[in-house]
Scaffold this active site. Structure first.
Site, PDB file in Angstrom:
ATOM      1  N   ARG A 113       0.839  -1.183   0.000  1.00 16.24           N
ATOM      2  CA  ARG A 113       0.000   0.000   0.000  1.00 16.24           C
ATOM      3  C   ARG A 113       0.885   1.249   0.000  1.00 16.24           C
ATOM      4  NH1 ARG A 113      -1.859   0.909   4.437  1.00 16.24           N
ATOM      5  NH2 ARG A 113      -1.411  -0.938   5.668  1.00 16.24           N
ATOM      6  N   TYR A 262      -0.981  -3.661  -7.188  1.00 14.11           N
ATOM      7  CA  TYR A 262      -0.763  -4.510  -6.021  1.00 14.11           C
ATOM      8  C   TYR A 262      -1.827  -4.345  -4.940  1.00 14.11           C
ATOM      9  CZ  TYR A 262       1.765  -7.207  -2.554  1.00 14.11           C
ATOM     10  OH  TYR A 262       2.123  -8.184  -1.662  1.00 14.11           O
ATOM     11  N   LYS A 271      -9.398  -2.271   1.239  1.00 15.71           N
ATOM     12  CA  LYS A 271      -9.347  -1.108   2.129  1.00 15.71           C
ATOM     13  C   LYS A 271     -10.090   0.098   1.545  1.00 15.71           C
ATOM     14  CE  LYS A 271      -6.279  -3.494   4.562  1.00 15.71           C
ATOM     15  NZ  LYS A 271      -6.634  -4.283   5.735  1.00 15.71           N
ATOM     16  N   HIS A 291     -11.512  -1.979  10.797  1.00 18.90           N
ATOM     17  CA  HIS A 291     -10.373  -2.823  10.460  1.00 18.90           C
ATOM     18  C   HIS A 291     -10.241  -3.882  11.551  1.00 18.90           C
ATOM     19  CE1 HIS A 291      -5.768  -2.956   9.479  1.00 18.90           C
ATOM     20  NE2 HIS A 291      -6.446  -3.854   8.799  1.00 18.90           N
ATOM     21  N   SER A 313      -2.198  -3.725  10.328  1.00 17.96           N
ATOM     22  CA  SER A 313      -1.840  -4.765   9.370  1.00 17.96           C
ATOM     23  C   SER A 313      -0.549  -5.458   9.789  1.00 17.96           C
ATOM     24  CB  SER A 313      -1.670  -4.156   7.977  1.00 17.96           C
ATOM     25  OG  SER A 313      -2.898  -3.658   7.494  1.00 17.96           O
ATOM     26  N   CYS A 315      -0.052  -7.561  12.185  1.00 17.09           N
ATOM     27  CA  CYS A 315       0.145  -7.686  13.630  1.00 17.09           C
ATOM     28  C   CYS A 315      -0.577  -8.901  14.208  1.00 17.09           C
ATOM     29  CB  CYS A 315      -0.328  -6.421  14.335  1.00 17.09           C
ATOM     30  SG  CYS A 315       0.840  -5.056  14.258  1.00 17.09           S
ATOM     31  N   ASP A 338      -9.990  -9.595   8.767  1.00 19.30           N
ATOM     32  CA  ASP A 338      -9.460  -8.272   8.443  1.00 19.30           C
ATOM     33  C   ASP A 338     -10.457  -7.133   8.606  1.00 19.30           C
ATOM     34  OD1 ASP A 338      -7.330  -6.598   7.579  1.00 19.30           O
ATOM     35  OD2 ASP A 338      -8.143  -6.549   5.564  1.00 19.30           O
ATOM     36  N   ARG A 439       2.253 -11.987  -0.044  1.00 18.14           N
ATOM     37  CA  ARG A 439       0.884 -12.322   0.344  1.00 18.14           C
ATOM     38  C   ARG A 439       0.394 -13.643  -0.232  1.00 18.14           C
ATOM     39  NH1 ARG A 439      -1.934  -8.548   3.880  1.00 18.14           N
ATOM     40  NH2 ARG A 439      -0.504  -6.774   4.020  1.00 18.14           N
TER      41      ARG A 439
END
Length: 657
Positions: A113, A262, A271, A291, A313, A315, A338, A439
């Protein structure tokens, strides 16, 4: 309609008549534009689309000038054809040791991001972001004026899809037809985006049927490289990092993304829609777009409760959502890893859905030891991006060293062969095999612990909301807020070490309120007021709010808590608090577990509970100062009085310790 091309020509009526006669399967051509150029619809029927969808396609095609338009139907056959096409283009590479799994390697300049280029466009700056203190750079969103955005669009989008196909992706965020779900239409020139969106959202004709004449979120995306390209794409991955822009028009329910292929930059249901645009819709309609993961936990007595948890993100959201509990007799099931959309029902119960249908998880660190359910999930029908490969047809990343053939030769995501863990880059840094933000994109339905109600149209009832982050020192394993207002303050003051999910690289502790700092769709101060407003509405059964920290370390830098499946012991204590059990003691920062109330039976390591739950006065005095500085500088005049009051109360309690 057949898959034959239907040409839309603007020349003479004779040419148009000839074009229609050449393809009798399509008898009512839709004239897409009034410019002198040809455009073909190679799949789908424009006449079957509602007028506002056709208008969106018309205007976007007129701007971007693709060679053709493909309307996605979401069928397995379509997915197979697109996958085969991407294989032929060497964008996707089959992973021989896995079932229908593929590897994609991106341009190294397009790997995460890009927060610095992610923008919200509103007429008034303060609608988007608080006005920071004088001389301070705002860090809770980036604003762009309508004129600036229009200029940026005109600089980037005209002709950006020349030589390419514009794919029309009708998708539902949430179960198709659920009153909690929303519909989007994404237009993109990337087939990679299509096949990932088919995993992450519900795509297809059923979405259009449900949409009818209703409203939808308009999503326009281009990799920003019309054909022919001036120079070959790196890794067959077209992108335009110098002109990357991810823009949002909340009032118009629009997302405009350019230059990056991406992740959340291009999969606009994630998002961009599910948080930035949805948070605005939620504010207007009286619900919450957050989130957060959602999980269900069942105790040995068969009592089941659901919790929602917000972490930045990378974590551990996915690990927690798919956790294998270590407490005998407990069962944890996943609703989502998420994003949570939550709305109070007519009985005042907060209900949540996972608007996504897949997992877009961070690969490094995911293993049979840390998250066996994720590993089981991505064994088939999965797209891996920027991971390493092995010469025996497998994949590799940091954390799976004990799960691959010891003799296998590893090639890094950058193509360095015969990699080993002691290798260095040219500038002397440790060379990693997989990108830290590599990912896996995998269908949620394949997860062995998916909750039976994960696609419930009414959502699951939430008993507790949990905030957390990476805090190496000072913050206890778990504490409970005193009430809803204090809980909102706890969320607002969240801090965490930066992760690889965005362009930050250094391990600095950053403010990340509600784990939403990069994702607010409107002024953060107004967002806090929206949360606070629920405490004033009669009849609502407000969930308890907690904070957790799995990452506290001792003086030697070792984690004090083992984490992973052992985190079920903390969730158990949280649920017991929700049931009203007297297992907590009051501290300056909230309620912490009474001695002996956390179930440590069967733990393999000795737990230093004194250090794990300590609340150091000096640390929290400094914490108060830094929170106040953040509020003063970043939220400034938009900070709600109730949040300021909570900070003052915390300061007094800490000073009185």
């Amino acid at each position: 309609m057949s898959s034959l091309c239907v040409n839309f020509l603007r020349r003479s009526s004779g040419l148009l008549k000839a074009a229609v006669q050449a393809n009798q399967a399509y008898k009512h051509p839709y004239i897409l534009t009034t410019h002198i150029r040809a455009l073909s619809v190679i799949h789908g029927n424009l006449e079957n689309l509602q007028p506002s969808v056709k208008d969106f396609i018309k205007k976007s095609a007129d701007l971007c000038k693709p060679d053709s338009v493909y309307i996605c139907d979401g069928t397995p056959e379509e997915n197979k054809k697109l996958i085969k096409m991407l294989e032929d283009q060497n964008v996707l590479r089959p992973i021989k040791k896995m079932d229908n799994c593929h590897l994609c390697l991106t341009d190294p300049k397009d790997v995460a991001r890009v927060e610095s280029k992610t923008l919200i466009c509103t007429p008034n700056q303060r609608d988007t972001i608080p006005i920071p203190a004088k001389g301070v750079e705002g860090k809770v969103g980036k604003w762009m004026s309508p004129k600036q955005l229009e200029d940026a669009i005109q600089e980037r989008f005209p002709g950006c899809m020349k030589g390419r196909t514009m794919y029309v992706i009708p998708f539902s965020m949430g179960p198709v037809g659920s009153p909690l779900s929303k519909v989007g239409i994404e237009l993109t020139d990337s087939a990679y985006v299509v096949v990932n969106m088919q995993i992450m959202t519900r795509v297809g004709s059923k979405v259009l049927d449900v949409l009818g004449d209703g409203e939808f979120v308009k999503c326009l995306h281009s990799v920003g490289q019309p054909l022919p390209m001036e120079k070959p794409a790196v890794n067959n991955w077209p992108c335009n990092p110098e002109k990357t822009m991810i823009a949002h028009r909340p009032a118009q329910r629009e997302i405009i993304s350019f230059g990056s292929g991406y992740g959340g930059n291009s999969l606009l249901g994630k998002k961009c829609f599910a948080l930035r645009i949805a948070s605005c819709i939620a504010r207007d309609e009286g619900w919450l777009a957050e989130h957060m993961l959602i999980l269900g936990i069942t105790n040995p007595q068969g009592v089941k409760r659901y919790v929602a948890a917000a972490f930045p993100s990378a974590c551990g959201k996915t690990n927690l959502a798919m956790m294998n509990p270590t407490i005998p007799g407990f069962k944890v099931e996943c609703v989502g890893d998420d994003i949570a959309w939550m709305r109070f029902d007519k009985n005042g119960v907060l209900r949540a859905i996972n608007p996504e249908s897949g997992f877009f998880g961070v690969a490094p660190g995911t293993s049979l030891q840390t998250n066996p359910n994720a590993v089981k999930t991505f064994q088939a029908n999965t797209i891996f991006t920027n991971v390493a490969t092995t010469d025996d047809g497998g994949i590799f990343w940091e954390g799976v060293e004990d799960e691959v053939n010891k003799d296998a030769k590893i090639t890094t995501w950058l193509g360095v062969e015969n990699w080993h863990k002691d290798m260095k880059t040219k500038d002397g840094k440790k060379m990693v095999s997989a990108h830290p933000n590599s990912r896996f994109c995998t269908p949620a339905r394949q997860c062995p612990t998916m909750d039976p109600a994960w696609e419930s149209s009414e959502g699951v009832p939430i008993s507790a909301i949990i905030f957390g982050g990476r805090r190496p020192e000072g913050v206890p394993l778990v504490y409970e807020s005193f009430d809803w207002k204090h809980g909102v303050f706890v969320g607002a003051s969240m801090r965490s070490e930066a992760t690889a999910a965005a362009e930050h690289t250094a391990k600095v502790v950053m403010h990340d309120p509600f784990a939403m700092r990069p994702f607010f769709g409107y002024n953060f101060g107004n967002y806090l007021s929206h949360w606070l407003s629920f405490s004033e509405k009669p009849g609502l059964k407000l969930p308890k709010i907690f904070h957790v920290n799995w990452f506290r370390k001792d003086k030697n830098g070792q984690f004090l808590w083992p984490g992973f499946g052992e985190n079920s012991r903390v969730i158990d204590w949280i649920i017991r608090r929700c049931e009203g059990e007297d297992v907590a003691s009051k501290s300056a920062i909230g309620y912490i577990p009474k001695s002996g109330t956390l179930d440590f039976q069967g733990l393999d390591q000795e737990i230093d509970t004194k250090e794990l739950f300590s609340v150091p006065k000096a640390f929290w005095q400094q914490e108060v100062k830094e929170i106040r500085q953040y509020f003063d500088e970043q939220i400034n005049e938009d900070l709600p009085n109730k949040v300021a009051e909570e900070l003052a109360s915390l300061e007094k309690r800490v000073n009185d310790m």
